[in-house]
Scaffold this active site. Sequence first.
Site, mmCIF file in Angstrom:
data_model
loop_
_atom_site.group_PDB
_atom_site.id
_atom_site.type_symbol
_atom_site.label_atom_id
_atom_site.label_comp_id
_atom_site.label_asym_id
_atom_site.label_seq_id
_atom_site.Cartn_x
_atom_site.Cartn_y
_atom_site.Cartn_z
ATOM 1 N N CYS A 78 0.815 -1.211 0.000
ATOM 2 C CA CYS A 78 0.000 0.000 0.000
ATOM 3 C C CYS A 78 0.860 1.277 0.000
ATOM 4 C CB CYS A 78 -0.996 -0.069 1.155
ATOM 5 S SG CYS A 78 -2.418 0.985 0.905
ATOM 6 N N HIS A 173 -3.549 -5.376 1.919
ATOM 7 C CA HIS A 173 -2.785 -5.695 3.132
ATOM 8 C C HIS A 173 -2.852 -7.184 3.504
ATOM 9 C CE1 HIS A 173 -1.996 -1.574 4.841
ATOM 10 N NE2 HIS A 173 -2.901 -1.283 3.931
ATOM 11 N N GLU A 175 -0.920 -8.808 5.368
ATOM 12 C CA GLU A 175 -0.499 -9.030 6.766
ATOM 13 C C GLU A 175 -1.682 -8.962 7.729
ATOM 14 O OE1 GLU A 175 -0.206 -6.266 5.172
ATOM 15 O OE2 GLU A 175 -0.512 -4.565 6.515
HETATM 16 N N1 GLN Z 1 -3.162 6.341 1.393
HETATM 17 C C1 GLN Z 1 -1.914 5.979 1.987
HETATM 18 C C2 GLN Z 1 -0.758 6.663 1.301
HETATM 19 O O1 GLN Z 1 -0.872 7.114 0.197
HETATM 20 C C3 GLN Z 1 -1.687 4.476 1.951
HETATM 21 C C4 GLN Z 1 -2.654 3.753 2.854
HETATM 22 C C5 GLN Z 1 -2.164 2.417 3.318
HETATM 23 O O2 GLN Z 1 -0.970 2.115 3.314
HETATM 24 N N2 GLN Z 1 -3.079 1.593 3.772
HETATM 25 O O3 GLN Z 1 0.268 6.729 1.866
#
Ligand code: GLN
Length: 189
Positions: A78, A173, A175
């Site tokens: 992410c 995610h 994890e």
């Molecule tokens: N929106 C976040 C970002 O751009 C990422 C969100 C996440 O890691 N769950 O950093």
Amino acid sequence: MMVGLLGLQGAFLDHIHHLNSLGIQCHIVRDAEGLREIDRLIIPGGESTVMGKFLHEFEMIAPMRERILDGMPVWGICAGVVLLAETVDGSPGRLDVLAVSVERNAYGRQLASTIRDIDISIPDISDGVNAFPGIFIRSPRITASGPGVTIHARSMGDPVFVQQGRIMATTFHPELTQTAVFHRYFLSL
Ligand code: GLN
């Protein structure tokens, strides 16, 4: 094997029990010195602007980039994908090692967080099960990828799990789910 968890901010602790369940020790990396003690690195989900700011302030960008370009396996989740990306919202990314363009927060705000089954195309991961519950929390959207990037899974038509050599990236995610199949795959890189 020592797996590093970038521990500046975000969901790094959630990886520990998955790695331990596979018999792997991990080391929380918080400075450039810590990068020398690891064989692989996980860049967790969290907030990419905060992590990027700390990486810059702690002078970790250049050494991290060097190790990744040198072949150290890395997995971005992410916000980690945002940090690895070549282009973020039309501007150069922080680490600029993964040939993808991303749009941050493209699926909506925190309240739009969702679990969507994703189809995974590699047998090593899917263990015969194709649908995996992908947890998406303010995920970036991968809008373009270079020829060296393999797309292993999509959701709503967008790539959500990609790989370029030993660089692995998931916009959801794993994890936060019960299975360690993604960790096992990362360790195989
Ligand atoms: N929106 C976040 C970002 O751009 C990422 C969100 C996440 O890691 N769950 O950093």
